[in-house]
Motif scaffolding. Structure first.
Motif, PDB file in Angstrom:
ATOM      1  N   UNK A  23       0.820  -1.217   0.000  1.00 12.50           N
ATOM      2  CA  UNK A  23       0.000   0.000   0.000  1.00 12.50           C
ATOM      3  C   UNK A  23       0.855   1.268   0.000  1.00 12.50           C
ATOM      4  N   UNK A  24       1.996   1.247   0.687  1.00 13.25           N
ATOM      5  CA  UNK A  24       2.857   2.432   0.757  1.00 13.25           C
ATOM      6  C   UNK A  24       3.703   2.569  -0.515  1.00 13.25           C
ATOM      7  N   UNK A  25       4.320   1.474  -0.950  1.00 11.76           N
ATOM      8  CA  UNK A  25       5.277   1.547  -2.066  1.00 11.76           C
ATOM      9  C   UNK A  25       4.629   1.591  -3.444  1.00 11.76           C
ATOM     10  N   UNK A  26       3.543   0.826  -3.622  1.00 14.90           N
ATOM     11  CA  UNK A  26       2.947   0.710  -4.957  1.00 14.90           C
ATOM     12  C   UNK A  26       1.619   1.456  -5.082  1.00 14.90           C
ATOM     13  N   UNK A  27       0.688   1.177  -4.173  1.00 19.80           N
ATOM     14  CA  UNK A  27      -0.652   1.720  -4.315  1.00 19.80           C
ATOM     15  C   UNK A  27      -0.710   3.224  -4.051  1.00 19.80           C
TER      16      UNK A  27
END
Length: 169
Positions: A23-27
């Motif tokens: 959720x932090x790195x991609x989304x």
């Protein structure tokens, strides 16, 4: 029990960390970009795409905060064998009030899903069953005035594994 101090296993924590990282790195970068892109579509008061993008970004940010809080405050537990029903075991019981057999799997609060037969160890049923053996009868106390009996018919030993996904909320 205070939901901010859930008793979770190392697998629970790992699965939450994996979701958090995604959720932090991609989304999050994707959602921020969508908000910026849709903002350029014109008048914000009538811009449906912008509102949707903003809501998706806010939902993701909310889930990130939730996962961070769960990881930070969780009490990590080990699955120990009691000789009776333990965490992650599948249990077949006879519900005396409904006169029917039912099957549950006892899981941590993070992975409960009653519609799939995954019952939290913190639920009235989970608390009543833990530690008991085949042939024993337990009383499930839903409230001081509502109780019912279960007879334990079968126990299938289980273990903590990646097959159980964590709840959305």
């Amino acid at each position: 029990m205070n939901p901010m101090h859930d008793e979770l296993t190392e697998v629970d924590i790992r699965k939450m960390q994996e979701e958090l990282d995604y959720r932090i790195r991609e989304l999050r970068p994707q959602l921020i970009e969508e908000v910026q892109t849709t903002r350029a579509f014109g008048d914000l008061s009538e811009n449906y795409e912008y509102k949707c993008a903003k809501q998706a970004k806010n939902r993701n940010d909310s889930r990130i905060r939730y996962l961070q809080a769960m990881i930070r405050t969780a009490k990590v537990i080990r699955v120990e064998e009691s000789g009776g029903i333990d965490l992650f075991d599948t249990v077949t019981v006879f519900h005396e009030g409904m006169k029917q057999e039912m099957t549950f799997r006892i899981v941590t609060t993070l992975r409960q899903d009653a519609l799939k037969g995954l019952i939290s160890k913190e639920s009235p049923v989970g608390k009543a069953l833990l530690g008991h053996k085949v042939g024993e009868r337990v009383t499930v106390e839903v409230s001081p005035t509502m109780k019912y009996g279960l007879e334990i018919r079968a126990i299938e030993k289980g273990q903590d594994d990646d097959s159980l996904s964590i709840s959305s909320y």
